[in-house]
Design a protein around this motif. Structure first.
Motif, PDB file in Angstrom:
ATOM      1  N   VAL A 190     -57.021 -25.603  13.379  1.00 35.85           N
ATOM      2  CA  VAL A 190     -55.621 -25.594  12.978  1.00 35.85           C
ATOM      3  C   VAL A 190     -55.072 -26.418  13.937  1.00 35.85           C
ATOM      4  O   VAL A 190     -55.087 -25.960  15.271  1.00 35.85           O
ATOM      5  N   PRO A 191     -54.403 -27.542  13.849  1.00 40.83           N
ATOM      6  CA  PRO A 191     -53.691 -28.227  15.234  1.00 40.83           C
ATOM      7  C   PRO A 191     -52.692 -27.368  15.801  1.00 40.83           C
ATOM      8  O   PRO A 191     -51.972 -26.668  15.248  1.00 40.83           O
ATOM      9  N   GLY A 192     -52.450 -27.614  17.041  1.00 41.44           N
ATOM     10  CA  GLY A 192     -51.506 -26.960  17.937  1.00 41.44           C
ATOM     11  C   GLY A 192     -50.331 -27.893  18.221  1.00 41.44           C
ATOM     12  O   GLY A 192     -50.400 -28.907  17.433  1.00 41.44           O
ATOM     13  N   PRO A 193     -49.275 -27.528  18.955  1.00 50.78           N
ATOM     14  CA  PRO A 193     -49.434 -26.417  19.842  1.00 50.78           C
ATOM     15  C   PRO A 193     -48.672 -25.028  19.245  1.00 50.78           C
ATOM     16  O   PRO A 193     -48.509 -24.046  19.931  1.00 50.78           O
TER      17      PRO A 193
ATOM     18  N   SER B 109     -59.000 -17.383  25.318  1.00 53.34           N
ATOM     19  CA  SER B 109     -60.043 -18.347  25.497  1.00 53.34           C
ATOM     20  C   SER B 109     -60.164 -18.865  24.164  1.00 53.34           C
ATOM     21  O   SER B 109     -59.822 -18.235  22.955  1.00 53.34           O
ATOM     22  N   GLY B 110     -60.905 -20.178  23.944  1.00 52.67           N
ATOM     23  CA  GLY B 110     -61.284 -20.554  22.741  1.00 52.67           C
ATOM     24  C   GLY B 110     -60.109 -21.346  22.139  1.00 52.67           C
ATOM     25  O   GLY B 110     -59.410 -21.717  22.693  1.00 52.67           O
ATOM     26  N   PRO B 111     -60.282 -21.607  20.771  1.00 54.78           N
ATOM     27  CA  PRO B 111     -59.077 -22.612  20.215  1.00 54.78           C
ATOM     28  C   PRO B 111     -57.848 -22.121  20.074  1.00 54.78           C
ATOM     29  O   PRO B 111     -57.028 -22.987  19.765  1.00 54.78           O
ATOM     30  N   LEU B 112     -57.747 -20.737  20.221  1.00 58.01           N
ATOM     31  CA  LEU B 112     -56.251 -20.266  20.077  1.00 58.01           C
ATOM     32  C   LEU B 112     -55.608 -19.977  21.469  1.00 58.01           C
ATOM     33  O   LEU B 112     -54.765 -18.921  21.366  1.00 58.01           O
ATOM     34  N   ALA B 113     -56.468 -20.219  22.425  1.00 54.69           N
ATOM     35  CA  ALA B 113     -56.018 -19.891  23.853  1.00 54.69           C
ATOM     36  C   ALA B 113     -54.548 -20.268  23.975  1.00 54.69           C
ATOM     37  O   ALA B 113     -54.175 -21.452  23.957  1.00 54.69           O
ATOM     38  N   GLY B 114     -53.665 -19.265  24.364  1.00 56.55           N
ATOM     39  CA  GLY B 114     -52.330 -19.662  24.925  1.00 56.55           C
ATOM     40  C   GLY B 114     -51.350 -19.583  23.785  1.00 56.55           C
ATOM     41  O   GLY B 114     -50.263 -20.025  23.799  1.00 56.55           O
ATOM     42  N   ARG B 115     -52.054 -19.378  22.217  1.00 54.86           N
ATOM     43  CA  ARG B 115     -51.030 -19.630  21.176  1.00 54.86           C
ATOM     44  C   ARG B 115     -50.856 -18.337  20.250  1.00 54.86           C
ATOM     45  O   ARG B 115     -50.219 -18.582  19.410  1.00 54.86           O
ATOM     46  N   VAL B 116     -51.503 -17.140  20.697  1.00 51.29           N
ATOM     47  CA  VAL B 116     -51.448 -16.037  20.035  1.00 51.29           C
ATOM     48  C   VAL B 116     -50.240 -15.043  20.182  1.00 51.29           C
ATOM     49  O   VAL B 116     -50.004 -14.902  21.431  1.00 51.29           O
ATOM     50  N   ILE B 117     -49.646 -14.837  19.196  1.00 55.19           N
ATOM     51  CA  ILE B 117     -48.483 -13.793  19.258  1.00 55.19           C
ATOM     52  C   ILE B 117     -48.542 -12.435  18.448  1.00 55.19           C
ATOM     53  O   ILE B 117     -49.252 -12.835  17.212  1.00 55.19           O
TER      54      ILE B 117
END
Length: 242
Positions: free
Chosen positions: A35-38, A58-66
């Protein structure tokens, strides 16, 4: 007393080991790897954040989870390492097409009425970007049909005694139960709950009617197809082009 709050936290946390959480997080990392970011991915009903804190670090969702959670106590106990907002699944506090994905565990999406489930899924569709992904876990309808009644009593590590009785109605698809937790102090927490479980064909129609296409259906964290003895039903759905 509300079922989701102190009672749920005290009675559920002892069963959520770090090993179980790690396996669920590994599944979610695979599910959202492409799933592309950001744009963010939201944990719907994040509770104290056992999934969100790992995925955000960490991993593909690092810094993107709310995280999104309605219960104030759960938010006050949440682990540090990810942002969270207080909000209702039925009125998501996010702008249209602002998120890349969403996930929900333990039938979180289906603890309401059938009409509200339609509204919740439409709300999720509203806040996802084109091509956004929804992943959720529940229990197979067929498993509950085979064992419609359940009752147990167990002493938890802190000395609390947990008791629960439930019965599944195959016609309505609703599992209704009552849970009581007696603390070592003698204080009793008790509340009723009702969770809706859909046959897969009906669940697929529900997703299609609210703007989604089913991308996959798994019977467990290993990613295999549903089978007679599957304990999980994990669905990945993609937002249809508007």
């Amino acid at each position: 007393m509300s079922f989701f709050g102190e009672l749920y936290l005290r009675s559920t946390l002892p069963f959520l080991s770090e090993a179980v959480t790690a396996r669920e997080v590994e599944y979610l990392e695979r599910a959202f790897a492409d799933v592309p970011g950001p744009a963010p991915v939201v944990d719907l009903g994040c509770g104290h954040g056992r999934h969100a804190v790992r995925l955000n670090s960490s991993g593909p969702l690092a810094g993107r989870v709310i995280g999104l959670e309605l219960d104030a106590l759960s938010l006050s106990m949440r682990r540090t390492g990810f942002p969270a907002v207080q909000g209702d699944l039925r009125a998501l506090p996010f702008q249209q097409a602002s998120l890349a994905g969403a996930y929900a565990w333990y039938s979180t999406l289906f603890a309401f009425t059938d009409e509200e489930h339609v509204h919740i899924l439409r709300e999720v569709a509203r806040v996802l970007r084109p091509g956004g992904r929804l992943v959720f876990q529940t229990v197979p309808y067929e498993r509950l049909v085979e064992s419609p009644a359940a009752a147990f009593q167990q002493t938890l590590p802190d000395g609390s005694v947990l008791e629960e009785q439930s019965r599944f109605d195959a016609v309505t698809g609703r599992d209704e139960g009552r849970r009581t937790l007696t603390l070592p102090t003698g204080r009793r927490l008790t509340a009723s709950y009702a969770i809706r479980y859909y046959p897969l064909a009906e669940l697929t129609r529900l997703l299609e009617s609210t703007g989604f296409l089913t991308a996959w259906v798994h019977g467990g964290l290993d990613g295999g197809p549903p089978a007679t003895r599957s304990t999980d039903l994990i669905v990945g759905a993609a937002l249809r082009s508007r």
